[in-house]
Scaffold this active site. Sequence first.
Site, PDB file in Angstrom:
ATOM      1  CD  GLU A  83      45.398  48.409  44.844  1.00  0.00           C
ATOM      2  OE1 GLU A  83      45.721  48.349  45.727  1.00  0.00           O
ATOM      3  OE2 GLU A  83      44.843  48.551  43.709  1.00  0.00           O
ATOM      4  CD  GLU A 114      52.042  30.230  28.771  1.00  0.00           C
ATOM      5  OE1 GLU A 114      51.574  29.564  29.784  1.00  0.00           O
ATOM      6  OE2 GLU A 114      51.249  31.473  29.060  1.00  0.00           O
TER       7      GLU A 114
END
Length: 296
Positions: A83, A114
């Site tokens: 963004e 992860e």
Amino acid sequence: MNIESLTTETRNMNTMNLDQMTVMEVLETMNNEDKNVPAAIEKAMPQIESVVYQIVASFQKGGRLIYTGAGTSGRLGILDAAECVPTFGTEPEMVQGLIAGGMSAMTVAVEGAEDSRELGKEDLITINLTKDDIVIGIAASGRTPYVIGGLLYAAEVGATTATISCNKGAEISQYASFPIEVEVGPEILTGSTRLKSGTAQKLVLNMLSTVSMIGIGKVYKNLMVDVRPTNEKLVERAKRIIMEATECSYELAEATFLAADENVKVAIVMILTDATKAEAEEKLVNGKGFIRNTLK
């Protein structure tokens, strides 16, 4: 692995009969729980402030802001980074998000990614991390190995390190110079940290990126003057921003916008200082990108 002590993994006493509640009861309970998030963030404001200063310092050195995380945390970092490009006119490299398992993990979980410290390190090596960058590790649990591996490598390189977690005394905080801990309490659905924890992380990321961009001159008053007009809506928004900043007519805003090669900030300085495009650009360089500095 002992996760019993993590607040994010404990059961919420207000939702022990969640499966027996009516739809409205669940909705109201979720809404009430979400109200705790801003209060939790408020307690961490001094730490958030410190990280903003560090981000600005990195930008001023030509460094980058790198988010790293797994699952929801990684996705939120990528969202915030993405963004920044249209909102603040940044290059994609300036703010980046890394997620355990690579970009395919945005939509499909990559099992085991992860849990690898080495992957966290390798992903930062791939983007050529330098000492001028800042790495922010994001993990609701505060213990994600992928994030810890990245933080360890960042410290080795000499980059600034920060973290965002949702547990007090989080493990990842030990690996960061500037840890942020926002404890929002147990989720209504036990362990589902995409809920309150995810909301808290998103709000903190909003603060970090927005306030840092203000700190390097990408905002004038409350206007996004470095907006990148990449579609019809944003072109019109750009003209309106010029009008708001200069109190000029739509016609003058449009003409100057085109004369400035669709650079909103340059157009504003052209109008406010009665300057040519070249003069406005020079003023902005001398003013380090801040419109207010061109008005002195």
